[in-house]
Design an enzyme around this catalytic site. Structure first.
Site, mmCIF file in Angstrom:
data_model
loop_
_atom_site.group_PDB
_atom_site.id
_atom_site.type_symbol
_atom_site.label_atom_id
_atom_site.label_comp_id
_atom_site.label_asym_id
_atom_site.label_seq_id
_atom_site.Cartn_x
_atom_site.Cartn_y
_atom_site.Cartn_z
ATOM 1 N N ASP A 199 -2.034 -0.930 7.684
ATOM 2 C CA ASP A 199 -1.410 -1.657 6.573
ATOM 3 C C ASP A 199 -2.138 -2.970 6.283
ATOM 4 O OD1 ASP A 199 0.325 0.403 6.927
ATOM 5 O OD2 ASP A 199 1.955 -0.801 7.726
ATOM 6 N N GLY A 249 8.724 1.031 3.200
ATOM 7 C CA GLY A 249 7.576 1.777 3.705
ATOM 8 C C GLY A 249 6.312 1.555 2.885
ATOM 9 N N ARG A 284 0.839 -1.205 0.000
ATOM 10 C CA ARG A 284 0.000 0.000 0.000
ATOM 11 C C ARG A 284 0.871 1.251 0.000
ATOM 12 N NH1 ARG A 284 2.583 2.132 3.259
ATOM 13 N NH2 ARG A 284 2.628 1.987 5.509
ATOM 14 N N TYR A 342 9.711 4.124 16.360
ATOM 15 C CA TYR A 342 8.270 3.944 16.191
ATOM 16 C C TYR A 342 7.617 3.724 17.559
ATOM 17 C CZ TYR A 342 3.912 2.198 14.156
ATOM 18 O OH TYR A 342 2.600 2.024 13.800
ATOM 19 N N HIS A 363 0.923 8.118 11.023
ATOM 20 C CA HIS A 363 1.140 8.000 12.471
ATOM 21 C C HIS A 363 -0.097 8.438 13.252
ATOM 22 C CE1 HIS A 363 5.303 6.626 12.645
ATOM 23 N NE2 HIS A 363 5.507 7.350 11.559
ATOM 24 N N SER A 371 4.655 -1.443 3.042
ATOM 25 C CA SER A 371 3.942 -2.533 3.725
ATOM 26 C C SER A 371 4.199 -3.899 3.128
ATOM 27 C CB SER A 371 2.436 -2.273 3.753
ATOM 28 O OG SER A 371 2.169 -1.266 4.647
HETATM 29 C C1 GLA Z 1 3.765 1.738 9.680
HETATM 30 C C2 GLA Z 1 2.780 0.979 10.559
HETATM 31 C C3 GLA Z 1 1.372 1.561 10.397
HETATM 32 C C4 GLA Z 1 1.362 3.073 10.591
HETATM 33 C C5 GLA Z 1 2.472 3.725 9.765
HETATM 34 C C6 GLA Z 1 2.599 5.195 10.036
HETATM 35 O O1 GLA Z 1 3.482 1.532 8.333
HETATM 36 O O2 GLA Z 1 2.748 -0.386 10.194
HETATM 37 O O3 GLA Z 1 0.493 0.924 11.298
HETATM 38 O O4 GLA Z 1 1.485 3.399 11.948
HETATM 39 O O5 GLA Z 1 3.741 3.116 9.989
HETATM 40 O O6 GLA Z 1 1.460 5.876 9.624
#
Ligand code: GLA
Length: 412
Positions: free
Chosen positions: A198, A150, A39, A249, A46, A152
């Site tokens: 995600d 980033g 995705r 994170y 966040h 997913s």
């Molecule tokens: C990662 C996490 C998500 C989300 C993003 C930030 O992708 O897996 O759950 O928190 O960071 O938006």
């Protein structure tokens, strides 16, 4: 490889080929293949772990899991493309109290097998609870979502494996529950305290649409993307890698919980920009104050962005994407110089509606909404600026809003 010309069937074919070459003796039982996309998040970053709003879309890069049942054998076997690491385990042992992990698998270290084993263990517990008989299987995995970018790749892995194994065991989970199970596996087995975004979009994406998701209630609404001849979503991978498990994170997540406690709300979802700005106890703790300000303003931007997309106001959507990046850079502090360069280079160009980092941050990808006629020149100019500044090559690819997880069954 150009993602725009990569149909999602390609990882499926590669997973099926791996299944047949890794264990050639097992070709009699039917084959189940599940495909789940990566995705890109358009806005709402966040916010998911504070019960907020997100607006991601599934993309035409995916992970595929191909499975055959082993009718007589107790041992299940798992392989992934381009890795010598495999996992072999007996379900009874994996599901026993205290669960015995396959040899060599260590939890929470980013090993792909911990994601896979986690999903299988949680599904197995659920199937046992429902009184379903469990059979062993061979499972082969292939994908083209860049790892650590980033986009997913881990959610695509989890959702594809969960969909294939659930089909093999006749476990019927609706898609939101399947997504929640995958997130639980990521928390408990991979050690990443992620939100639900995600896994949810990987399971429930819809072709040609983004998805506005309320991460508390899981109410969701598919929002049509602009026509392809009008605007295109372009992803730029900085090729600088980040690790969500690396601590930043989890620290941000904790800051949000602490800020919510100072404000006297359960989650930052329940706070407004006015509440954050006027709370002197919060204002006196700059790190918590900035974190809270990002989340509450980002929630408002995300709802406004979905409305702008709905009415086709791409100028407003782009403005909100730009503001999201600035907030992530200055308040939430999860950007990095490489992402800032990509974003600034894009914003300076005609034909770019908006540009921002996407995903967890600290590297990975930027996303831009670009007038379709300008895509080639925007890609060339941004890549040039990135190379000039950092001496690195960014990878750029236009992406299409794609469908969520699918399962195919083929005989023999
Ligand atoms: C990662 C996490 C998500 C989300 C993003 C930030 O992708 O897996 O759950 O928190 O960071 O938006």
């Amino acid at each position: 490889m150009n993602a725009a010309t990569t149909p999602a069937v390609q990882p499926a074919r590669r997973a099926q080929l791996l299944l047949d070459t890794a264990w050639p003796g097992n070709s009699d039982s039917p084959r189940i293949t599940a495909i789940a996309p990566g995705r890109v998040n358009l806005i709402g970053e966040h916010t998911d772990y504070s019960g907020g709003f997100v607006l991601p879309m599934a993309i035409d890069l995916a992970c595929a899991a191909a499975l055959r049942i082993r009718n007589t054998a107790k041992v299940s076997r798992v392989a992934i493309e381009e890795s010598d690491l495999r996992a072999e385990f007996e379900l009874d042992r994996l599901l026993a109290p205290g669960g015995e992990l396959p040899a060599g698998v260590v939890l929470g270290k980013g090993d792909w097998r911990s994601y896979v084993v986690g999903v299988i263990a949680l599904l197995g517990r659920r199937a046992r609870h429902d009184g379903k008989p469990l059979c062993g299987f061979d499972l082969a995995i292939a994908g083209d979502v860049p790892v650590g970018g980033g986009l997913s790749s881990s959610a695509a892995l989890e959702v594809s494996v969960a969909s294939a194994v659930a089909a093999a065991w006749n476990v019927h989970l609706d898609l939101p529950k399947l997504a929640a199970l995958c997130r639980q596996a990521e928390h408990e087995f991979a050690g990443v305290p992620c939100g639900i975004m995600d896994q949810f979009i990987s399971a429930l994406g819809r072709e040609g649409h983004a998805l506005l998701l309320d991460c508390r209630t899981l109410e969701h609404h598919h929002v049509p993307m602009p026509a392809a001849e009008h605007a295109t979503v372009v992803v730029f991978n900085s090729n600088v890698s980040h690790s969500l498990a690396s601590g930043e994170y989890a620290r941000r997540r904790e800051a949000c919980q602490r800020a919510a406690a100072v404000l006297g709300v359960g989650e930052l979802r329940d706070a407004t920009p006015q509440m954050v700005a006027s709370n002197s106890a919060l204002v006196s703790q700059p790190a918590l104050f900035r974190a809270a300000r990002h989340v509450v303003t980002e929630n408002a931007r995300t709802i406004a962005a979905a409305a702008a997309l709905e009415r086709g106001d791409l100028t407003e959507l782009g403005r909100l994407m730009n503001a999201s990046h600035d907030s992530l850079r200055d308040d939430y502090r999860v950007s990095c110089p490489e992402l800032d360069t990509l974003v600034e280079a894009g914003r300076g160009l005609g034909g770019v509606f908006g540009a921002r980092m996407t995903g967890g941050g600290f590297g990975g990808c930027a996303v831009m909404l670009v007038r379709s006629a300008s895509v080639d020149s925007v890609i060339a100019d941004v890549k040039h600026a990135y190379r000039a500044r950092h001496g690195l090559d960014a990878t750029a690819f236009p992406v299409r809003a794609s469908g969520g997880a699918t399962v195919l069954r083929t005989a023999g």
